[in-house]
Design a protein around this motif. Structure first.
Motif, PDB file in Angstrom:
ATOM      1  N   PRO A   6       0.834  -1.206   0.000  1.00 20.86           N
ATOM      2  CA  PRO A   6       0.000   0.000   0.000  1.00 20.86           C
ATOM      3  C   PRO A   6       0.868   1.255   0.000  1.00 20.86           C
ATOM      4  N   ILE A   7       0.381   2.272  -0.672  1.00 21.53           N
ATOM      5  CA  ILE A   7       1.100   3.546  -0.705  1.00 21.53           C
ATOM      6  C   ILE A   7       0.907   4.252   0.621  1.00 21.53           C
ATOM      7  N   ARG A   8       2.009   4.615   1.254  1.00 16.17           N
ATOM      8  CA  ARG A   8       1.917   5.282   2.548  1.00 16.17           C
ATOM      9  C   ARG A   8       1.599   6.760   2.362  1.00 16.17           C
ATOM     10  N   ARG A   9       0.721   7.231   3.212  1.00 17.15           N
ATOM     11  CA  ARG A   9       0.301   8.637   3.134  1.00 17.15           C
ATOM     12  C   ARG A   9       1.451   9.543   3.557  1.00 17.15           C
ATOM     13  N   PRO A  10       1.651  10.672   2.861  1.00 18.81           N
ATOM     14  CA  PRO A  10       2.730  11.578   3.251  1.00 18.81           C
ATOM     15  C   PRO A  10       2.416  12.281   4.571  1.00 18.81           C
ATOM     16  N   LEU A  11       3.469  12.546   5.355  1.00 25.41           N
ATOM     17  CA  LEU A  11       3.334  13.264   6.622  1.00 25.41           C
ATOM     18  C   LEU A  11       4.557  14.160   6.793  1.00 25.41           C
ATOM     19  N   THR A  12       4.308  15.440   6.984  1.00 21.12           N
ATOM     20  CA  THR A  12       5.391  16.385   7.255  1.00 21.12           C
ATOM     21  C   THR A  12       5.609  16.458   8.762  1.00 21.12           C
ATOM     22  N   VAL A  13       6.861  16.254   9.184  1.00 19.96           N
ATOM     23  CA  VAL A  13       7.222  16.300  10.605  1.00 19.96           C
ATOM     24  C   VAL A  13       8.200  17.448  10.821  1.00 19.96           C
ATOM     25  N   ILE A  14       7.846  18.323  11.750  1.00 24.68           N
ATOM     26  CA  ILE A  14       8.742  19.423  12.114  1.00 24.68           C
ATOM     27  C   ILE A  14       9.281  19.153  13.504  1.00 24.68           C
ATOM     28  N   LEU A  15      10.581  18.973  13.591  1.00 32.88           N
ATOM     29  CA  LEU A  15      11.241  18.713  14.875  1.00 32.88           C
ATOM     30  C   LEU A  15      11.603  20.033  15.549  1.00 32.88           C
ATOM     31  N   ALA A  16      11.247  20.159  16.808  1.00 31.38           N
ATOM     32  CA  ALA A  16      11.639  21.339  17.575  1.00 31.38           C
ATOM     33  C   ALA A  16      13.091  21.210  18.007  1.00 31.38           C
ATOM     34  N   ASN A  17      13.810  22.298  17.932  1.00 30.32           N
ATOM     35  CA  ASN A  17      15.184  22.331  18.427  1.00 30.32           C
ATOM     36  C   ASN A  17      15.439  23.720  19.012  1.00 30.32           C
ATOM     37  N   PRO A  18      15.747  23.774  20.329  1.00 25.68           N
ATOM     38  CA  PRO A  18      16.128  22.703  21.236  1.00 25.68           C
ATOM     39  C   PRO A  18      14.938  21.843  21.694  1.00 25.68           C
ATOM     40  N   GLU A 302      12.951  22.912  13.150  1.00 24.38           N
ATOM     41  CA  GLU A 302      12.716  24.322  13.470  1.00 24.38           C
ATOM     42  C   GLU A 302      13.635  24.680  14.633  1.00 24.38           C
ATOM     43  N   GLU A 303      14.783  25.302  14.317  1.00 23.41           N
ATOM     44  CA  GLU A 303      15.753  25.647  15.362  1.00 23.41           C
ATOM     45  C   GLU A 303      15.597  27.117  15.745  1.00 23.41           C
ATOM     46  N   THR A 304      15.384  27.354  17.042  1.00 24.36           N
ATOM     47  CA  THR A 304      15.209  28.722  17.531  1.00 24.36           C
ATOM     48  C   THR A 304      16.333  29.158  18.465  1.00 24.36           C
ATOM     49  N   ALA A 305      17.176  28.225  18.885  1.00 23.92           N
ATOM     50  CA  ALA A 305      18.304  28.572  19.769  1.00 23.92           C
ATOM     51  C   ALA A 305      19.297  27.430  19.766  1.00 23.92           C
ATOM     52  N   ARG A 306      20.545  27.752  20.115  1.00 22.48           N
ATOM     53  CA  ARG A 306      21.568  26.719  20.294  1.00 22.48           C
ATOM     54  C   ARG A 306      22.050  26.766  21.727  1.00 22.48           C
ATOM     55  N   GLU A 307      22.101  25.604  22.349  1.00 20.46           N
ATOM     56  CA  GLU A 307      22.450  25.533  23.770  1.00 20.46           C
ATOM     57  C   GLU A 307      23.871  24.980  23.935  1.00 20.46           C
ATOM     58  N   THR A 308      24.669  25.705  24.684  1.00 18.56           N
ATOM     59  CA  THR A 308      26.052  25.295  24.935  1.00 18.56           C
ATOM     60  C   THR A 308      26.354  25.222  26.427  1.00 18.56           C
ATOM     61  N   VAL A 309      25.312  25.331  27.256  1.00 17.19           N
ATOM     62  CA  VAL A 309      25.510  25.350  28.709  1.00 17.19           C
ATOM     63  C   VAL A 309      25.943  23.977  29.211  1.00 17.19           C
ATOM     64  N   ILE A 310      26.946  23.950  30.074  1.00 15.91           N
ATOM     65  CA  ILE A 310      27.396  22.728  30.753  1.00 15.91           C
ATOM     66  C   ILE A 310      27.570  23.058  32.229  1.00 15.91           C
ATOM     67  N   PHE A 311      26.981  22.242  33.104  1.00 14.49           N
ATOM     68  CA  PHE A 311      27.138  22.434  34.537  1.00 14.49           C
ATOM     69  C   PHE A 311      28.157  21.432  35.080  1.00 14.49           C
ATOM     70  N   LYS A 312      29.048  21.913  35.940  1.00 15.97           N
ATOM     71  CA  LYS A 312      30.112  21.071  36.473  1.00 15.97           C
ATOM     72  C   LYS A 312      29.565  20.002  37.408  1.00 15.97           C
ATOM     73  N   LEU A 313      30.234  18.851  37.407  1.00 14.57           N
ATOM     74  CA  LEU A 313      29.910  17.769  38.332  1.00 14.57           C
ATOM     75  C   LEU A 313      30.588  18.014  39.677  1.00 14.57           C
TER      76      LEU A 313
END
Length: 324
Positions: A6-18, A302-313
């Motif tokens: 069967p032909i699969r129906r198309p689906l558009t997926v937008i991934l949020a980032n972050p 859909e990227e709205t920000a880039r995260e570079t935060v690292i918290f020390k152990l």
């Protein structure tokens, strides 16, 4: 004769980032993992280390034992305080019993605790914007004597706040709230108490803010938005609310792909997908696999920000790793 697929129906997926893990969650999980590696099992954890069933289950398999209160822990095993923070009574009890403990409280939650203490030392009464019963709220309330902090959950609650001196008042907030809802409450507080003092910057954490902005951007035009996260996760629940307010036709919170119901996709051609700050990326991948088996997917991000935060152990865990 070959069967005709069967032909699969198309689906558009937008991934949020972050989406997914934030620095505070990543740090807390590493603390439990490294504690088990260094001290052996069992390592006790007061409350779920983060609010995600899959993360908790995996750590339990490694040797973590999750409890609600310290009286459930033996004196001779390490205990980890969860990322949500604890009242001051918890480390005080641990020290009284000579227990070894590691504090996995998110540094951004610790900042709220310090702000509350600073205001208290300055003679101000404090309003905490948050959800009653959430462990982060319980931890913040427990930083100061009973009655020093008044909890406000809604705009309507503001009218009933009773204070001794409206000119000596401050507010702090839970870090995982809806930005828009919190802004409305702050506006109401300032209208009633014009001299109320707020935090330096904002209390809602960068990760909560970024995830809400990302899902707010992708939701308009989406027939359905799926948020991967556990029902106990405040920030995941807020993402569902934000998606609906931003214009999504429907939005649902799911622990994993097993919760998806095919009936949800009737009439759906555009799907938004995100994950709360305590949800591992492998769960998002599982959702994409479920979708790929049923639809002809077109995936974008859909990227709205880039995260570079690292918290020390904690140093005791880092030094051990370096020595091995």
């Amino acid at each position: 004769m070959n069967a005709i697929l069967p032909i699969r129906r198309p689906l558009t997926v937008i991934l949020a980032n972050p989406r997914g893990f934030c620095a505070g969650v990543d740090r807390a999980i590493q603390i439990v993992e490294r504690a088990i590696q260094k001290y052996g099992a069992p390592v006790y954890v007061r409350h779920e280390i983060v609010h995600n069933h899959h993360v908790v289950a995996r750590l339990r398999e490694l040797g973590a034992v999750f409890v609600e209160e310290l009286h459930e822990c033996p004196d001779d095993r390490p205990v980890v305080f969860s990322a949500h923070g604890v009242p001051k009574s918890a480390p005080a009890e641990a020290e009284r019993r000579n227990m070894f403990y590691l504090d996995a409280t998110c540094p951004l939650v610790s900042k709220v605790h310090l702000d509350a203490e600073r205001h208290h030392m300055a003679g101000r009464e404090i309003v905490l914007i948050g959800h009653a019963g959430h462990p982060e709220v319980d931890g913040t309330l427990g930083q100061l004597p009973d009655g020093a902090i008044k909890l406000v959950e809604t705009v309507g609650d503001v009218a009933f706040v009773q204070v001794s001196d409206p000119d000596k008042l401050a507010f702090v907030t839970q870090t995982t709230l809806s930005m828009d809802d919190t802004a409305d409450i702050i506006t109401a507080l300032k209208a009633r108490f014009p001299n109320i003092v707020g935090p330096h910057g904002r209390d809602i954490c960068y990760a909560t803010t970024n995830r809400q902005e990302a899902i707010k951007t992708l939701s308009p035009g989406c027939d359905l938005v799926l948020v991967v996260g556990s029902s106990t996760s405040s920030n995941s629940q807020r993402l569902v609310e934000v998606a609906m307010k931003a214009g999504a036709q429907d939005a649902k919170l799911i622990d994993d792909a097993d919760m998806i119901q095919p009936a949800w996709f009737e009439g759906v051609s555009r799907l938004g997908l995100s994950a709360g700050a305590s949800a591992p990326e492998v769960l998002v991948e599982g959702v994409l696999d479920w979708l790929a088996a049923r639809f002809d997917l077109s995936i974008s991000t859909e990227e709205t920000a880039r995260e570079t935060v690292i918290f020390k152990l904690p140093r005791v865990l880092v030094e051990e790793t370096a020595a091995q």
